[in-house]
Structures are given as C-alpha cells and as structure tokens.
Design a protein around this motif. Structure first.
Motif, PDB file in Angstrom:
ATOM      1  N   ILE A 109      16.190  21.880  26.637  1.00 52.53           N
ATOM      2  CA  ILE A 109      17.185  22.271  25.629  1.00 52.53           C
ATOM      3  C   ILE A 109      17.496  21.044  24.773  1.00 52.53           C
ATOM      4  N   ASP A 110      17.597  21.236  23.458  1.00 52.54           N
ATOM      5  CA  ASP A 110      17.977  20.122  22.579  1.00 52.54           C
ATOM      6  C   ASP A 110      19.274  19.493  23.118  1.00 52.54           C
ATOM      7  N   LEU A 135      31.395  33.406  16.983  1.00 53.33           N
ATOM      8  CA  LEU A 135      29.935  33.534  16.896  1.00 53.33           C
ATOM      9  C   LEU A 135      29.306  33.274  18.255  1.00 53.33           C
ATOM     10  N   SER A 136      29.846  32.303  18.977  1.00 50.89           N
ATOM     11  CA  SER A 136      29.342  32.006  20.323  1.00 50.89           C
ATOM     12  C   SER A 136      29.572  33.204  21.251  1.00 50.89           C
ATOM     13  N   ALA A 137      30.748  33.851  21.142  1.00 50.12           N
ATOM     14  CA  ALA A 137      31.054  35.011  21.995  1.00 50.12           C
ATOM     15  C   ALA A 137      30.113  36.177  21.704  1.00 50.12           C
ATOM     16  N   ILE A 138      29.779  36.383  20.420  1.00 51.43           N
ATOM     17  CA  ILE A 138      28.818  37.441  20.072  1.00 51.43           C
ATOM     18  C   ILE A 138      27.494  37.163  20.785  1.00 51.43           C
ATOM     19  N   GLY A 139      27.052  35.902  20.699  1.00 50.35           N
ATOM     20  CA  GLY A 139      25.785  35.516  21.337  1.00 50.35           C
ATOM     21  C   GLY A 139      25.814  35.744  22.841  1.00 50.35           C
ATOM     22  N   MET A 140      26.936  35.412  23.474  1.00 50.95           N
ATOM     23  CA  MET A 140      27.038  35.576  24.933  1.00 50.95           C
ATOM     24  C   MET A 140      27.049  37.059  25.315  1.00 50.95           C
ATOM     25  N   THR A 157      25.451  38.503  10.711  1.00 52.53           N
ATOM     26  CA  THR A 157      24.180  37.796  10.885  1.00 52.53           C
ATOM     27  C   THR A 157      23.969  37.429  12.355  1.00 52.53           C
ATOM     28  N   ALA A 158      25.065  37.083  13.038  1.00 54.79           N
ATOM     29  CA  ALA A 158      24.962  36.690  14.457  1.00 54.79           C
ATOM     30  C   ALA A 158      24.768  37.888  15.378  1.00 54.79           C
ATOM     31  N   GLY A 159      24.870  39.106  14.818  1.00 52.26           N
ATOM     32  CA  GLY A 159      24.542  40.268  15.638  1.00 52.26           C
ATOM     33  C   GLY A 159      25.689  41.231  15.912  1.00 52.26           C
ATOM     34  N   GLN A 174      21.216  31.412  20.837  1.00 52.83           N
ATOM     35  CA  GLN A 174      20.579  30.617  19.788  1.00 52.83           C
ATOM     36  C   GLN A 174      21.462  29.441  19.377  1.00 52.83           C
ATOM     37  N   PRO A 175      20.837  28.294  19.031  1.00 53.45           N
ATOM     38  CA  PRO A 175      21.641  27.148  18.603  1.00 53.45           C
ATOM     39  C   PRO A 175      22.375  27.412  17.291  1.00 53.45           C
TER      40      PRO A 175
END
Ligand SMILES: [Zn+2]
Ligand SMILES: [Zn+2]
Length: 350
Positions: A148-149, A189-194, A218-220, A318-319
């Motif tokens: 991971i970066d 945005l982080s919560a959407i990703g999770m 855009t983040a879903g 996603q980063p």
C-alpha cells in the motif's frame, strides 16, 4: 531529533531540537518517513474541542501538557527496540497504530486500546509524528502496510479507521435497506468507500454543498440529498421508500444529528462520528417505542486497522488525492486546513 511542537495553545507550531530518545522496556524507536496532517490537529493545537451548547473539551482535561508534539498518522522505519520488545521488526517500514491506551488495563489487554480510560495516544498525550523520530510503546502497535502506498496507509490510521469502525457497527445491513451518510467531506467519502467495500450499495449522502454531493456521487453514492432544507428528511425517506434503517453522522451538529435521527425506522441505528459539536433533545419514550440505537464511534482498534489495510490491499477501497509537503510546512498546513483551503489530504515528508 527534530520536531514541530505546540509551545502555547492556539499559536503556530515551533521547531525544536533535542536528543534522539532511547527505547526502554517494550518501546520501539522509528525514524519517520511520513505523517498525515489531520484536521483534528487544528482543534488540538487550539487546545479544545467544542462540545455544543457553549461547552468545551479542553485538551488539558484530556491529559495533554505543553510542549506537545502532535501528529497521529505516522509511518517510518523501525531502527531500535527496548530490551523487552521481542520480535521488533528492525530495519522494516511500519505504519503506527496511534490510539494507544495505558497498556495495562482490561480494555488494553483485550486489544480495545481506544476504550482505555487512561489514554496515552500518540500525538495527543504522547509525543507524535510531526518529528523525524518517534517512540512507540509496544511492537503490537506496528502494522505491516506492505503493498500500500505509505502516504495513503498513514491517513488510513485515522479517517479510514474511524469510518470503517463506524460503518462496521451497522453490520449486518440488509442489502435492500438504505443507509444515510450525513456529510460529504473527506470522512463522508471514506464512509461511502467502506460501506461499498462491505458490500452495501443503497447509500444516500446528505450535504449542504453541491460540490460535495457531486463528489459523493462520483465516490459511489446511489443518491444524494441537499441538506439544510425543511424537506431534507422527507426527501431521504422518499428515496428510501420509507424510513431508513441506519445513518452515520460525520458532521455532528444539532441539525445533522436531529435530521438523521428523525429519518430512522423502528429498530433504526444512528452512529455519531463527526466532532463538530452539537446537542440533540432526546425523547425517552420515542427512543423506547421506536427501539432506536444511538451509538458513538470513536477511532478504532488495532484489529480494525488491520482489516482496513486488508481492504486497501485487495483494492476494495480507493486512495484519495494526497499532497506531499516537507515537515517544515506542517504549521502552515494546519492554518490552511482551518481555512478550509485544502482539497484531499496533506502528508508531511521527513
Ligand atoms: Zn486524524
Ligand atoms: Zn488501558
């Protein structure tokens, strides 16, 4: 050793030089490479968080004293270990779990450091990562982030972990039910990703800012609702075809928490994460009759951070845009965060 410290609450960080510390007991010493610059450090540098209703949580009441080195998203190379730090991965790069407790109580022994009643967190009560070296109390707080970066791994220790721990509290979510994410900023945005990484699709995001709603799409996010209108709650329920099963409030004002609570169905769950500082009136009878759960979620555990890194490694999250700056610009970066002038996240490089 070089660090940028809070000498006086509310003032710019000051450069300080001192001896490189020697690790004792179970401690390990890292030469740092990166540290994420978090918005919460804007409040910590001021010396308080707003609690709502004009009340403040003073950092001195949370066990902080000055001078203090902030920075709770550190990443670096393990270079030395105390005599009791068995298996310290000397020479290897590690992400640091920063939310360390006293290390001795029942919660800490269970791995629930973030529930410790005598917290000794890195970058809060302990010296943090706005420095070129860092002492970590035990090797168990060193997390392998290979693949991971490292700049992304650094910020996952705070916002990624907090949102993962928050949405995990909603599990299992029936797939057809709708979850509201209140706030479309970085945490939103982080919560959407999770949520998506955990397999949930029916996500409605609420924000007062059209640009943030666009970013949420855009983040879903499956749907978005403009917040701040008298009809915002009705619109959420129209999208969900009825009251919602859960909401995560990543803002934390009177308005956002009331909105979220008002849209829930019987047996619904509200998870509070955002620290803006609000208060809500709570009807005891309505809470009982609607069988509601209101739960705070603060940070997360070592095990949860490992789960977040696994999601990152598998490409399930996603980063976000990350800007690298030299350590010497950390105080200016906090000023810009305070003004809302940073898009994405800044990570300082040592
Ligand atoms: Zn943070
Ligand atoms: Zn403890």
């Amino acid at each position: 050793m070089l660090s940028y410290d809070v000498i006086e609450w509310g003032k710019p960080l000051e450069k300080a030089e001192g001896e490189i510390p020697k690790p004792k007991g179970t401690e390990v010493l890292l030469r740092l490479k990166y540290c994420g610059v978090c918005h919460s450090d804007v409040h910590i540098r001021e010396g308080y968080f707003e609690l709502g209703g004009g009340k403040r949580l003073l950092m001195t009441e949370r066990g902080m004293s000055l001078p203090a080195t902030l920075g709770h998203e550190p990443y670096g190379t393990v270079i030395a270990a105390g005599p009791d730090a068995a298996d310290a991965p000397i020479g290897e790069d590690r992400l640091v779990y920063p939310w360390t407790g006293c290390g001795a109580c029942a919660r800490c022994r269970e791995g629930l450091d973030n529930f410790c009643m005598a917290p000794a967190m890195i970058g809060i009560q302990r010296r943090g990562g706005y420095a070129d070296h860092l002492i970590v109390p035990h090797p168990r707080y060193l997390i392998d982030a290979a693949g991971i970066d490292p700049t992304w791994a650094a910020i996952l220790a705070c916002s990624g972990l907090s949102t993962y721990a928050a949405v995990s509290k909603l599990n299992p979510i029936p797939p057809e039910e709708w979850v509201a994410v209140i706030g479309g900023g970085g945490l939103g945005l982080s919560a959407i990703g999770m949520l998506k990484a955990l397999g949930h699709q029916h996500i409605v995001v609420v924000d007062i800012d059209d640009a943030k709603l666009k970013a949420a799409k855009t983040a879903g996010a499956a749907a978005t609702v403009k917040g701040g209108d008298a009809d915002s709650g009705k619109e959420m329920q129209r999208i969900a075809a009825g009251p919602l099963c859960a909401a995560v409030d990543l803002v934390g004002t009177n308005e956002t928490a009331s909105l979220a609570l008002g849209t829930l169905r019987k047996g619904g769950r509200l998870v509070l994460v955002g620290l803006y500082g609000g208060e809500i009136p709570l009807s005891v009878v309505a809470t009982i009759q609607r069988a509601l759960t209101i739960q705070g979620s603060h940070l997360g555990t070592v095990a949860e951070l490992k789960a977040v890194l696994a999601l990152a490694r598998e490409g399930k999250i996603q980063p976000i845009p990350i800007l690298k700056r030299p350590l010497s610009e950390v105080s200016r970066t906090l000023d810009e965060l305070k003004q809302g002038a940073i898009v994405g996240r800044v990570v300082v490089e040592m």
